[in-house]
Design a protein around this motif. Structure first.
Motif, PDB file in Angstrom:
ATOM      1  N   UNK A  16       1.060  -1.144  -0.028  1.00 18.50           N
ATOM      2  CA  UNK A  16       0.050  -0.183   0.022  1.00 18.50           C
ATOM      3  C   UNK A  16       0.945   1.105  -0.015  1.00 18.50           C
ATOM      4  N   UNK A  17       0.460   2.299  -0.594  1.00 17.42           N
ATOM      5  CA  UNK A  17       0.903   3.567  -0.722  1.00 17.42           C
ATOM      6  C   UNK A  17       0.667   4.585   0.471  1.00 17.42           C
ATOM      7  N   UNK A  18      -0.222   4.143   1.111  1.00 14.42           N
ATOM      8  CA  UNK A  18      -0.648   5.204   2.090  1.00 14.42           C
ATOM      9  C   UNK A  18      -0.185   4.806   3.626  1.00 14.42           C
ATOM     10  N   UNK A  19      -0.055   5.671   4.258  1.00  7.11           N
ATOM     11  CA  UNK A  19       0.433   5.170   5.888  1.00  7.11           C
ATOM     12  C   UNK A  19       2.057   5.126   5.690  1.00  7.11           C
ATOM     13  N   UNK A  20       2.434   4.615   6.863  1.00  7.21           N
ATOM     14  CA  UNK A  20       3.867   4.465   7.169  1.00  7.21           C
ATOM     15  C   UNK A  20       4.623   3.600   5.902  1.00  7.21           C
ATOM     16  N   UNK A  21       5.580   4.008   5.783  1.00  9.54           N
ATOM     17  CA  UNK A  21       6.576   3.254   4.384  1.00  9.54           C
ATOM     18  C   UNK A  21       7.949   3.349   4.758  1.00  9.54           C
ATOM     19  N   UNK A  22       8.698   2.441   3.988  1.00 12.30           N
ATOM     20  CA  UNK A  22      10.207   2.734   4.192  1.00 12.30           C
ATOM     21  C   UNK A  22      10.500   3.305   2.880  1.00 12.30           C
ATOM     22  N   UNK A  23      11.752   3.929   2.903  1.00  9.60           N
ATOM     23  CA  UNK A  23      12.205   4.626   1.853  1.00  9.60           C
ATOM     24  C   UNK A  23      13.971   4.416   2.191  1.00  9.60           C
ATOM     25  N   UNK A  24      14.667   4.664   1.010  1.00  6.76           N
ATOM     26  CA  UNK A  24      16.272   4.623   1.050  1.00  6.76           C
ATOM     27  C   UNK A  24      16.397   5.733   1.625  1.00  6.76           C
ATOM     28  N   UNK A  25      17.689   5.558   2.521  1.00  9.37           N
ATOM     29  CA  UNK A  25      18.277   6.795   3.031  1.00  9.37           C
ATOM     30  C   UNK A  25      19.705   6.876   2.801  1.00  9.37           C
ATOM     31  N   UNK A  26      20.248   8.020   2.342  1.00 10.78           N
ATOM     32  CA  UNK A  26      21.616   7.961   2.417  1.00 10.78           C
ATOM     33  C   UNK A  26      22.079   9.618   2.535  1.00 10.78           C
ATOM     34  N   UNK A  27      23.287   9.656   3.250  1.00 15.92           N
ATOM     35  CA  UNK A  27      23.807  11.194   3.552  1.00 15.92           C
ATOM     36  C   UNK A  27      23.973  11.906   2.051  1.00 15.92           C
ATOM     37  N   UNK A  29      26.017  13.049  -0.490  1.00 13.59           N
ATOM     38  CA  UNK A  29      27.242  12.644  -1.172  1.00 13.59           C
ATOM     39  C   UNK A  29      27.317  13.169  -2.608  1.00 13.59           C
ATOM     40  N   UNK A  30      28.662  13.105  -3.180  1.00 15.72           N
ATOM     41  CA  UNK A  30      29.274  13.459  -4.361  1.00 15.72           C
ATOM     42  C   UNK A  30      29.141  12.496  -5.434  1.00 15.72           C
ATOM     43  N   UNK A  31      28.923  11.177  -4.937  1.00 15.04           N
ATOM     44  CA  UNK A  31      29.023  10.140  -5.750  1.00 15.04           C
ATOM     45  C   UNK A  31      27.827   9.749  -6.400  1.00 15.04           C
ATOM     46  N   UNK A  32      27.968   9.195  -7.571  1.00 16.38           N
ATOM     47  CA  UNK A  32      26.829   9.076  -8.658  1.00 16.38           C
ATOM     48  C   UNK A  32      26.065   7.860  -7.985  1.00 16.38           C
ATOM     49  N   UNK A  33      26.684   7.201  -7.208  1.00 16.71           N
ATOM     50  CA  UNK A  33      25.954   5.984  -6.430  1.00 16.71           C
ATOM     51  C   UNK A  33      25.684   6.238  -5.167  1.00 16.71           C
ATOM     52  N   UNK A  47       8.896   9.710   0.502  1.00 18.89           N
ATOM     53  CA  UNK A  47      10.362   9.386   0.444  1.00 18.89           C
ATOM     54  C   UNK A  47      10.716  10.568  -0.825  1.00 18.89           C
ATOM     55  N   UNK A  48      12.097  10.665  -0.520  1.00 20.09           N
ATOM     56  CA  UNK A  48      12.640  12.085  -1.409  1.00 20.09           C
ATOM     57  C   UNK A  48      13.971  11.502  -2.043  1.00 20.09           C
ATOM     58  N   UNK A  49      14.190  12.287  -3.125  1.00 20.65           N
ATOM     59  CA  UNK A  49      15.763  12.514  -3.608  1.00 20.65           C
ATOM     60  C   UNK A  49      15.860  13.657  -3.939  1.00 20.65           C
ATOM     61  N   UNK A  50      17.230  14.204  -3.120  1.00 17.09           N
ATOM     62  CA  UNK A  50      17.668  15.535  -3.223  1.00 17.09           C
ATOM     63  C   UNK A  50      18.870  15.685  -4.034  1.00 17.09           C
ATOM     64  N   UNK A  51      18.530  16.435  -5.149  1.00 18.56           N
ATOM     65  CA  UNK A  51      19.673  16.933  -6.201  1.00 18.56           C
ATOM     66  C   UNK A  51      20.427  18.347  -5.812  1.00 18.56           C
ATOM     67  N   UNK A  52      21.598  18.270  -5.642  1.00 21.05           N
ATOM     68  CA  UNK A  52      22.240  19.521  -5.355  1.00 21.05           C
ATOM     69  C   UNK A  52      23.108  20.036  -6.489  1.00 21.05           C
ATOM     70  N   UNK A  53      23.100  21.298  -6.539  1.00 20.75           N
ATOM     71  CA  UNK A  53      24.210  21.860  -7.488  1.00 20.75           C
ATOM     72  C   UNK A  53      24.853  23.095  -6.840  1.00 20.75           C
ATOM     73  N   UNK A  97      12.384   5.717  -3.879  1.00 19.14           N
ATOM     74  CA  UNK A  97      13.312   6.690  -3.950  1.00 19.14           C
ATOM     75  C   UNK A  97      14.529   5.807  -4.142  1.00 19.14           C
ATOM     76  N   UNK A  98      14.470   4.357  -4.277  1.00 21.88           N
ATOM     77  CA  UNK A  98      15.671   3.304  -4.301  1.00 21.88           C
ATOM     78  C   UNK A  98      16.026   3.427  -5.821  1.00 21.88           C
ATOM     79  N   UNK A  99      16.878   2.295  -6.179  1.00 19.65           N
ATOM     80  CA  UNK A  99      17.200   2.137  -7.289  1.00 19.65           C
ATOM     81  C   UNK A  99      16.090   1.550  -8.196  1.00 19.65           C
ATOM     82  N   UNK A 100      15.700   2.017  -9.336  1.00 18.82           N
ATOM     83  CA  UNK A 100      14.503   1.685  -9.855  1.00 18.82           C
ATOM     84  C   UNK A 100      14.586   0.533 -10.934  1.00 18.82           C
TER      85      UNK A 100
END
Length: 121
Positions: A16-27, A29-33, A47-53, A97-100
Motif C-alpha cells: 500500500x502507498x498510504x500510511x507508514x512506508x520505508x524509504x532509502x536513506x543516504x547522506x 554525497x558527490x558519488x553517482x551511486x 520518500x525523497x531524492x535531493x539533487x544539489x548543484x 526513491x531507491x534503485x528503480x
C-alpha cells in the motif's frame, strides 16, 4: 493455487502507498551511486531524492524521508565547505526513491511467468 501465490507475491512487491512506508536513506554525497539503507517514514512523510548543484562543482545527492510540505523545495545546504542549492523531489510509494531499474524489471518478469504458469496448469 497459483492464483493465491500470485496474489501473495503482488502484495509483497507492491505494498500500500498510504500510511507508514520505508524509504532509502543516504547522506549527502558527490558519488553517482547512493545505495543507502532502509528507513521508516512517518504518516505525514514521503520518500525523497535531493539533487544539489553549486557553480563550478559536480552534483550532490541525498535520499530519505521528508514532510510532504517540503517536497519540490529548493534549499541551500552545506557540503564539503560549499553551499549547494538542493532541490527535493518526492515520491509516495514504498522504497520509491531507491534503485528503480532491475528490481522493477525483475518483479514484472516474475509476474509474467506466474501468469503463464497459471494458463498451463
Amino acid at each position: 493455487m497459483v492464483l493465491g501465490w500470485l496474489l501473495l507475491l503482488v502484495s509483497f512487491l507492491f505494498p500500500k502507498v498510504t500510511g507508514i512506508k520505508d524509504c532509502v536513506f543516504c547522506e549527502l554525497t558527490d558519488s553517482t551511486q547512493c545505495p543507502g539503507i532502509h528507513m521508516r517514514c512517518g504518516d505525514d512523510e514521503d520518500c525523497f531524492t535531493g539533487h544539489g548543484v553549486a557553480q563550478g562543482m559536480g552534483p550532490i545527492i541525498n535520499k530519505g524521508c521528508v514532510h510532504s510540505t517540503s517536497c519540490g523545495r529548493e534549499e541551500p545546504v552545506s557540503y564539503m565547505g560549499l553551499t549547494y542549492s538542493l532541490t527535493t523531489t518526492c515520491c509516495a510509494g514504498h522504497l520509491c526513491n531507491g534503485v528503480a531499474g532491475p528490481a522493477k524489471g525483475a518483479a514484472s518478469l516474475v509476474l509474467c511467468l506466474l501468469l503463464l504458469l497459471q494458463r498451463w496448469l
